[in-house]
Design a protein around this motif. Structure first.
Motif, PDB file in Angstrom:
ATOM      1  N   ILE A  77       0.759  -1.251   0.075  1.00 35.34           N
ATOM      2  CA  ILE A  77      -0.067   0.011   0.066  1.00 35.34           C
ATOM      3  C   ILE A  77       0.972   1.179  -0.198  1.00 35.34           C
ATOM      4  CG2 ILE A  77      -1.710   1.264   1.507  1.00 35.34           C
ATOM      5  CD1 ILE A  77      -2.890  -1.277   2.106  1.00 35.34           C
ATOM      6  N   MET A 132     -11.783   9.596  -5.727  1.00 37.62           N
ATOM      7  CA  MET A 132     -10.525   8.572  -5.703  1.00 37.62           C
ATOM      8  C   MET A 132      -9.251   8.863  -5.289  1.00 37.62           C
ATOM      9  SD  MET A 132     -12.014   5.737  -6.883  1.00 37.62           S
ATOM     10  CE  MET A 132     -10.501   4.750  -7.466  1.00 37.62           C
ATOM     11  N   VAL A 134      -8.508  10.797  -3.058  1.00 35.05           N
ATOM     12  CA  VAL A 134      -8.462  10.877  -1.343  1.00 35.05           C
ATOM     13  C   VAL A 134      -7.717   9.563  -0.788  1.00 35.05           C
ATOM     14  CG1 VAL A 134      -9.643  10.907   0.764  1.00 35.05           C
ATOM     15  CG2 VAL A 134     -10.528  12.076  -1.314  1.00 35.05           C
ATOM     16  N   TYR A 135      -8.197   8.586  -1.454  1.00 34.73           N
ATOM     17  CA  TYR A 135      -7.409   7.399  -1.029  1.00 34.73           C
ATOM     18  C   TYR A 135      -5.856   7.363  -1.217  1.00 34.73           C
ATOM     19  CZ  TYR A 135     -11.801   5.277  -1.093  1.00 34.73           C
ATOM     20  OH  TYR A 135     -13.035   4.829  -0.912  1.00 34.73           O
ATOM     21  N   VAL A 138      -4.854   8.996   2.031  1.00 32.64           N
ATOM     22  CA  VAL A 138      -5.288   8.170   3.326  1.00 32.64           C
ATOM     23  C   VAL A 138      -4.393   7.125   3.535  1.00 32.64           C
ATOM     24  CG1 VAL A 138      -7.106   7.020   4.464  1.00 32.64           C
ATOM     25  CG2 VAL A 138      -7.611   8.841   3.229  1.00 32.64           C
ATOM     26  N   LEU A 139      -4.467   6.334   2.357  1.00 31.52           N
ATOM     27  CA  LEU A 139      -3.692   5.236   2.694  1.00 31.52           C
ATOM     28  C   LEU A 139      -2.117   5.353   2.671  1.00 31.52           C
ATOM     29  CD1 LEU A 139      -5.280   2.851  -0.472  1.00 31.52           C
ATOM     30  CD2 LEU A 139      -5.351   2.576   1.937  1.00 31.52           C
ATOM     31  N   GLY A 141      -1.037   7.834   4.621  1.00 37.44           N
ATOM     32  CA  GLY A 141      -1.054   7.935   5.982  1.00 37.44           C
ATOM     33  C   GLY A 141      -1.178   6.770   6.821  1.00 37.44           C
ATOM     34  N   TRP A 142      -1.852   5.711   6.288  1.00 36.40           N
ATOM     35  CA  TRP A 142      -2.089   4.705   7.241  1.00 36.40           C
ATOM     36  C   TRP A 142      -0.797   3.714   7.108  1.00 36.40           C
ATOM     37  CZ3 TRP A 142      -2.221  -0.500   5.632  1.00 36.40           C
ATOM     38  CH2 TRP A 142      -2.484  -1.232   6.763  1.00 36.40           C
ATOM     39  N   LEU A 150      -0.394   8.984  10.126  1.00 36.35           N
ATOM     40  CA  LEU A 150      -1.964   8.686  10.332  1.00 36.35           C
ATOM     41  C   LEU A 150      -2.802   9.705  10.486  1.00 36.35           C
ATOM     42  CD1 LEU A 150      -3.382   6.204  10.545  1.00 36.35           C
ATOM     43  CD2 LEU A 150      -3.311   6.265  12.868  1.00 36.35           C
ATOM     44  N   GLY A 153      -3.382  11.777   7.202  1.00 31.76           N
ATOM     45  CA  GLY A 153      -4.312  10.976   6.522  1.00 31.76           C
ATOM     46  C   GLY A 153      -5.701  11.030   6.760  1.00 31.76           C
ATOM     47  N   LEU A 154      -5.976  10.895   8.313  1.00 31.69           N
ATOM     48  CA  LEU A 154      -7.178  10.990   8.929  1.00 31.69           C
ATOM     49  C   LEU A 154      -7.776  12.432   8.474  1.00 31.69           C
ATOM     50  CD1 LEU A 154      -6.926   9.162  12.446  1.00 31.69           C
ATOM     51  CD2 LEU A 154      -8.314   8.422  10.252  1.00 31.69           C
ATOM     52  N   ALA A 158     -11.473  13.361   6.186  1.00 33.61           N
ATOM     53  CA  ALA A 158     -12.438  13.889   7.042  1.00 33.61           C
ATOM     54  C   ALA A 158     -12.607  15.565   6.285  1.00 33.61           C
ATOM     55  CB  ALA A 158     -12.322  14.430   8.297  1.00 33.61           C
TER      56      ALA A 158
END
Lengths: 337, 169
Positions: A77, A132, A134-135, A138-139, A141-142, A150, A153-154, A158
């Protein structure tokens, strides 16, 4: 779909992709130059005349940097995330018309539209791709497995969901007036009067939501340095980092092109005066450049918002206002017809 | 061309859907669900239903799956947590789902479940009217009541969530 069609389409894809890449590269220079001028400095001026070769030097430097993949990340990822960001940012440009159909001074047997694909849901296509995008963030960050990433990403998830709503609602007014989701139709409808004059409230909401959607100051909370180091791309280096960087600028370019297309007549000249002999493509580019400059100008003028302020603004001010705009547009359309 | 695309997209969609269930890691499940939804949007595109395709991506991948991911990230769910907590519940739910699926599949294979009568919206009609216009007209005329009822349902859920989350406002 003849050979010629394929050839022309491939050519369009190549030219537009190249142009977007070039603009992204020179946006980094423009950002540093404009920030320099605003802070009474010169900005980069050593590499080439007026620092014009600076983006080339930066690009080379980033390419030759060591690409570190930290041990504690989720590798699949982690590698996928910058790719998602970039693809989403660059692909959305496919549906924006940069000029009226042309036969290139008689070179082609019939006029071709100056956009890669005239999809009749053009606007929804751009929204689908930006959602799309955004992923990627977010990913990233995760998968970095780092608390700052993280949190970045969160926040971005939001923020982008909240503002996508206002952004989408703000342009419904334009769609109601043009009776179409196709960007070509929207531009053609504005030959006499730009929609910005008919939709001032919608445009203001669109513009502000656009800043939040592209994570630019004053809404760049996903990468707020004092709190989150570099936010979601803290753990990224080399070209992976620069892919995030490029997609941020490409998103800025797309949203500027969208603002021009939806509210400022796209490739059309001034309302009432016509094109004044300037080719439509130049009108389009000129307007987009103005908006890009506006993005930079705002970034170096306004301080960053606090996170709760951003959320309150999005949900309690912009969303109700954009719904009001739809109501007013509907009322206007009913009363006029 | 559309036939080839249909098989590729269906294959990707089914494989991704299967992997959603087979993954032990929730974040990977979400990623495969996204792939599955995007392929489904591709299938809608082949049918000439551009609006549905775009809505599929904007609503499901753009909003719902982001919320899934958001919650998973916020709770920082790991493999172990899930195995400890909800295995029996998951197994029960899975078995019921499998039974329903088998029943449906059996019904189709036995010929008991067949295609319904053809509606007024053939591909030609939709192409002429425009997909967005066709969907909009159907939603706001023939299906106005279910449409509004759904919106009320969602609104009730929204109010419920606010009350659950903030006991004292």
């Amino acid at each position: 779909m003849s050979v010629l069609w394929w050839l022309v389409t491939l050519l369009k894809v190549g030219v537009i992709f190249g142009a977007v890449l070039g603009i992204v590269a020179y946006m980094t220079l423009a950002e540093r130059k404009v920030s320099g001028r605003i802070q009474l400095r010169f900005g980069p001026n050593r590499v080439g005349p007026f620092g014009l070769l600076q983006p080339l030097a930066d690009g080379l430097k980033l390419m030759f940097k060591e690409d570190v993949i930290p041990d504690h990340v989720d590798k699949v990822i982690y590698v996928l995330a910058p790719a998602i960001s970039t693809i989403a940012a660059f692909a959305s440009y496919a549906v924006i018309p940069i000029g009226p159909p042309t036969d290139f001074f008689g070179l082609l047997p019939e006029p071709v539209p100056l956009q890669i694909a005239d999809v009749n849901i053009g606007i929804l296509y751009i929204f689908a791709l930006s959602s799309m995008g955004v992923y990627g963030i977010v990913l990233a960050g995760w998968s970095s497995n780092n608390k700052y990433s993280l949190l970045g990403g969160l926040r971005s998830a939001a923020q982008m969901i909240s503002y996508e709503l206002s952004l989408g609602m703000s342009i419904v007014g334009v769609l109601m007036m043009s009776h179409s989701l196709s960007l070509t139709r929207v531009v053609e409808d504005q030959s006499n009067l730009w929609y910005v004059f008919l939709q001032p409230l919608g445009f203001v909401i669109f513009l502000i939501a656009a800043f939040a959607e592209t994570n630019r100051l004053p809404f760049d909370l996903p990468e707020a340095e004092p709190e989150l180091v570099a936010g979601y791309h803290t753990e990224y280096s080399s070209m992976k980092f620069s892919l995030f960087f490029m997609s941020e600028y490409a998103a800025m370019f797309t949203i500027s092109a969208m603002a021009v297309t939806l509210y400022f007549g796209g490739w059309q000249g001034l309302p009432g005066l016509g094109s004044l002999g300037i080719p439509p493509v130049l009108w389009f580019v000129g307007k987009v450049v103005f908006f890009l400059f506006f993005f930079l100008w705002v970034r170096w003028t306004l301080p960053r918002f606090r996170y709760d302020q951003l959320m309150n603004l999005g949900w309690k001010v912009f969303l109700p206002l954009s719904l009001l705009n739809i109501l007013l547009t509907g009322l206007g359309l009913v009363l006029l017809e | 061309m559309p036939a080839v695309l249909f098989y590729i997209l269906s294959l990707v969609m089914l494989a991704a859907a299967l992997l959603v269930v087979l993954q032990t890691h929730p974040v990977y499940s979400v990623v495969f669900a996204i792939i599955s939804f995007v392929s489904l949007a591709g299938l809608f595109l082949i049918l000439g239903a551009e609006f549905i395709a775009a809505a599929q991506i904007i609503v499901y991948t753009g909003a719902i799956m982001v919320l899934f991911l958001f919650v998973i990230m916020l709770l920082n769910l790991r493999r172990e947590d899930i195995e400890e907590r909800g295995v029996s519940l998951m197994k029960t739910a899975g078995s019921i789902g499998a039974l329903v699926l088998l029943g449906l599949l059996g019904g189709v294979l036995a010929g008991k479940i067949s295609l319904g009568p053809q509606g007024p919206f053939s591909q030609e009609v939709i192409r002429q009217a425009g997909n967005t216009q066709a969907v909009g007209r159907a939603l706001f005329t023939d299906f106005l009541f279910p449409f509004e009822a759904t919106s009320v349902l969602i609104f009730v859920a929204l109010v419920g969530v606010v009350i659950l989350a903030k006991k004292k406002l």
